[in-house]
Design an enzyme around this catalytic site. Sequence first.
Site, PDB file in Angstrom:
ATOM      1  N   VAL A  12       0.830  -1.192   0.000  1.00  0.00           N
ATOM      2  CA  VAL A  12       0.000   0.000   0.000  1.00  0.00           C
ATOM      3  C   VAL A  12       0.874   1.255   0.000  1.00  0.00           C
ATOM      4  O   VAL A  12       0.363   2.370   0.011  1.00  0.00           O
ATOM      5  CB  VAL A  12      -0.975  -0.025   1.200  1.00  0.00           C
ATOM      6  CG1 VAL A  12      -1.986  -1.162   1.006  1.00  0.00           C
ATOM      7  CG2 VAL A  12      -0.248  -0.212   2.535  1.00  0.00           C
ATOM      8  N   HIS A  49      -4.237  -4.244  -3.161  1.00  0.00           N
ATOM      9  CA  HIS A  49      -4.741  -4.008  -1.800  1.00  0.00           C
ATOM     10  C   HIS A  49      -4.938  -2.520  -1.503  1.00  0.00           C
ATOM     11  O   HIS A  49      -5.000  -2.137  -0.329  1.00  0.00           O
ATOM     12  CB  HIS A  49      -3.796  -4.627  -0.768  1.00  0.00           C
ATOM     13  CG  HIS A  49      -3.803  -6.139  -0.798  1.00  0.00           C
ATOM     14  ND1 HIS A  49      -2.840  -6.905  -0.199  1.00  0.00           N
ATOM     15  CD2 HIS A  49      -4.662  -7.009  -1.365  1.00  0.00           C
ATOM     16  CE1 HIS A  49      -3.100  -8.195  -0.402  1.00  0.00           C
ATOM     17  NE2 HIS A  49      -4.201  -8.274  -1.119  1.00  0.00           N
TER      18      HIS A  49
HETATM   19  P1  NAD Z   1       4.383 -10.426   4.447  1.00  0.00           P
HETATM   20  O1  NAD Z   1       4.771  -9.376   5.447  1.00  0.00           O
HETATM   21  O2  NAD Z   1       3.360 -11.418   4.793  1.00  0.00           O
HETATM   22  O3  NAD Z   1       5.685 -11.203   4.016  1.00  0.00           O
HETATM   23  C1  NAD Z   1       6.879 -10.525   3.708  1.00  0.00           C
HETATM   24  C2  NAD Z   1       7.806 -11.499   2.991  1.00  0.00           C
HETATM   25  O4  NAD Z   1       8.952 -10.767   2.572  1.00  0.00           O
HETATM   26  C3  NAD Z   1       8.280 -12.651   3.879  1.00  0.00           C
HETATM   27  O5  NAD Z   1       8.159 -13.859   3.168  1.00  0.00           O
HETATM   28  C4  NAD Z   1       9.755 -12.315   4.135  1.00  0.00           C
HETATM   29  O6  NAD Z   1      10.549 -13.485   4.215  1.00  0.00           O
HETATM   30  C5  NAD Z   1      10.115 -11.506   2.919  1.00  0.00           C
HETATM   31  N1  NAD Z   1      11.186 -10.508   3.135  1.00  0.00           N
HETATM   32  C6  NAD Z   1      11.392  -9.732   4.226  1.00  0.00           C
HETATM   33  N2  NAD Z   1      12.429  -8.911   4.028  1.00  0.00           N
HETATM   34  C7  NAD Z   1      12.913  -9.181   2.788  1.00  0.00           C
HETATM   35  C8  NAD Z   1      13.981  -8.669   2.011  1.00  0.00           C
HETATM   36  N3  NAD Z   1      14.787  -7.681   2.470  1.00  0.00           N
HETATM   37  N4  NAD Z   1      14.193  -9.173   0.769  1.00  0.00           N
HETATM   38  C9  NAD Z   1      13.388 -10.171   0.290  1.00  0.00           C
HETATM   39  N5  NAD Z   1      12.359 -10.694   0.975  1.00  0.00           N
HETATM   40  C10 NAD Z   1      12.112 -10.201   2.213  1.00  0.00           C
HETATM   41  O7  NAD Z   1       4.000  -9.597   3.164  1.00  0.00           O
HETATM   42  P2  NAD Z   1       2.862  -9.821   2.116  1.00  0.00           P
HETATM   43  O8  NAD Z   1       2.940 -11.211   1.593  1.00  0.00           O
HETATM   44  O9  NAD Z   1       3.019  -8.669   1.168  1.00  0.00           O
HETATM   45  O10 NAD Z   1       1.486  -9.633   2.923  1.00  0.00           O
HETATM   46  C11 NAD Z   1       1.338  -8.538   3.823  1.00  0.00           C
HETATM   47  C12 NAD Z   1       0.074  -7.730   3.690  1.00  0.00           C
HETATM   48  O11 NAD Z   1       0.183  -6.581   4.545  1.00  0.00           O
HETATM   49  C13 NAD Z   1      -0.111  -7.181   2.311  1.00  0.00           C
HETATM   50  O12 NAD Z   1      -1.416  -7.434   1.955  1.00  0.00           O
HETATM   51  C14 NAD Z   1       0.115  -5.679   2.408  1.00  0.00           C
HETATM   52  O13 NAD Z   1      -0.972  -4.949   1.885  1.00  0.00           O
HETATM   53  C15 NAD Z   1       0.221  -5.349   3.855  1.00  0.00           C
HETATM   54  N6  NAD Z   1       1.506  -4.630   4.161  1.00  0.00           N
HETATM   55  C16 NAD Z   1       1.993  -3.704   3.288  1.00  0.00           C
HETATM   56  C17 NAD Z   1       3.210  -3.072   3.519  1.00  0.00           C
HETATM   57  C18 NAD Z   1       3.724  -2.049   2.516  1.00  0.00           C
HETATM   58  O14 NAD Z   1       2.932  -1.517   1.736  1.00  0.00           O
HETATM   59  N7  NAD Z   1       5.030  -1.753   2.479  1.00  0.00           N
HETATM   60  C19 NAD Z   1       3.950  -3.382   4.666  1.00  0.00           C
HETATM   61  C20 NAD Z   1       3.424  -4.334   5.554  1.00  0.00           C
HETATM   62  C21 NAD Z   1       2.210  -4.958   5.285  1.00  0.00           C
END
Ligand code: NAD
Length: 232
Positions: free
Chosen positions: A92, A108
């Site tokens: 997001v 999302h």
């Molecule tokens: P998740 O948090 O469930 O999983 C994150 C994945 O990224 C994990 O498998 C982890 O091993 C991997 N990871 C972590 N650091 C990494 C790196 N430096 N390099 C490579 N891989 C790495 O994320 P998801 O599957 O996107 O689901 C989370 C939900 O929460 C989404 O629907 C999202 O909308 C929301 N969310 C969004 C944000 C954002 O917009 N930045 C942040 C947190 C959560």
Amino acid sequence: MSEPSVVVLTGAGISAESGLPTFRDKDGLWEGQRVEDVACPEAFARDPERVQRFYNLRRAALDTVEPNAAHQALARLQQAWPGRVTLITQNVDDLHERAGSTEVIHMHGELRKALCTHCGNRMIWLDDLHGSTLCPACGRRRGLRPDIVWFGEIPYHMERIDEAVGAAGIFTAIGTSGLVYPASGLVHLAKSAGARTLEINNTQTQVSGCFDRHLIGPATVQVPRWVEELIG
Ligand code: NAD
Ligand code: ZN
């Protein structure tokens, strides 16, 4: 023969090295909050100010971070690849756009957008949201919410996503745990379409077995490496 179309699905892991915490890494909490308290329609109905406050903080945090080498590499891929590149994100945040990606499908929703539940209008929104905030489109209060797809709601653009993934020659999932449906099911659709599938993640995931190939390591290292491999 024309170049295969590339579909990339990104998750919170691609933005982790920019300083935005992921979701599932720490006990399934997002910034210390349980999903049921901040990221579902029931939570919003129960305590709207708490939910608004949570997203106001997430929105404000965007001012403190910058896109990283992984976001930048994907923008380069979109510019240089001779075939079609579809970038789908569960994130997001707006780091793909700020890295130069022009077409990003936010399944999302987006922190920097608001949705009015009275009139249905969506608008760019950079400030805090409160119950008392007036909708600039219809002039009513208590209707604006973050334009975020909460758990239990239907993700955006699913038709467009299914069409692109169903036509993919290469499908790559980056920094996603594969636990959030329906994004987690896209790899199966890609495979049934005959795509080569790649997972880029800093660790094995519960869905690693569904992918043909894996690049394990930080997104800022592995994504530029993969893009170089494709476009040289
Ligand atoms: P998740 O948090 O469930 O999983 C994150 C994945 O990224 C994990 O498998 C982890 O091993 C991997 N990871 C972590 N650091 C990494 C790196 N430096 N390099 C490579 N891989 C790495 O994320 P998801 O599957 O996107 O689901 C989370 C939900 O929460 C989404 O629907 C999202 O909308 C929301 N969310 C969004 C944000 C954002 O917009 N930045 C942040 C947190 C959560
Ligand atoms: Zn309105």
